[in-house]
Design an enzyme around this catalytic site. Structure first.
Site, PDB file in Angstrom:
ATOM      1  N   GLU A 193       0.939  -1.172   0.012  1.00 58.76           N
ATOM      2  CA  GLU A 193       0.084   0.088  -0.042  1.00 58.76           C
ATOM      3  C   GLU A 193       0.711   1.183   0.074  1.00 58.76           C
ATOM      4  OE1 GLU A 193      -2.118  -3.030   2.696  1.00 58.76           O
ATOM      5  OE2 GLU A 193      -0.158  -2.649   2.241  1.00 58.76           O
ATOM      6  N   CYS A 201      -2.725  -2.876   7.542  1.00 62.36           N
ATOM      7  CA  CYS A 201      -2.340  -2.983   9.024  1.00 62.36           C
ATOM      8  C   CYS A 201      -2.398  -1.346   9.481  1.00 62.36           C
ATOM      9  CB  CYS A 201      -0.898  -3.363   8.863  1.00 62.36           C
ATOM     10  SG  CYS A 201       0.332  -1.940   8.240  1.00 62.36           S
TER      11      CYS A 201
END
Length: 144
Positions: free
Chosen positions: A48, A76
């Site tokens: 990401e 996360c």
């Protein structure tokens, strides 16, 4: 999501945890990324983060307005923070992360009323493919 899954297979082929991400702006893929923590020896080199950096370069700014991120595994805390801070509007997730997922599974950072931005989240797109690559990776890792 199929392009994000292709990115996850790139990570898998380099013995990285197989997570892939893409950023789409106005219907066009403008950035891709896959996990490279081991390769780069960088704890922030998540799929990401890499895709967000590339998308920011492409658009010439840090605000990723009118962007959707597709990611094979629920982000996360670090990646969720980057998604919020970059103002990504929509997040499409393949598989939930029952240990670190911060988009509603373990905690829900994307919809905190005290934050100045929230993200529209969709779960379960190509879920079987996204979860099976993770299972296969960790099964092979344990075997070694």
């Amino acid at each position: 999501m199929s392009i994000a899954l292709e990115e996850a297979y790139k990570a898998y082929s380099t013995l990285e945890v197989p997570v892939g991400a893409i950023v789409v702006h106005d219907g066009k893929v403008i950035a891709t990324g896959y996990n490279m923590r081991e390769t780069l020896k960088d704890p922030t080199a998540h799929a990401e983060i890499i895709a967000i950096k590339k998308a920011s370069e492409y658009l010439g700014g840090w605000r990723l307005i009118n962007c959707t991120m597709y990611v094979t595994l629920e982000p996360c805390p670090m990646c969720t923070g980057a998604i919020l801070n970059s103002r990504i509007e929509r997040l499409v997730i393949g598989a939930r992360d029952y240990k670190m997922g911060c988009c509603g599974t373990v905690v829900d950072l994307v919809n905190q009323p005290s934050f100045n931005h929230s993200v529209d989240v969709t779960f379960g797109v190509l879920e079987d493919g996204c979860s099976s690559i993770m299972k296969k990776f960790f099964k092979n890792l344990r075997r070694k």
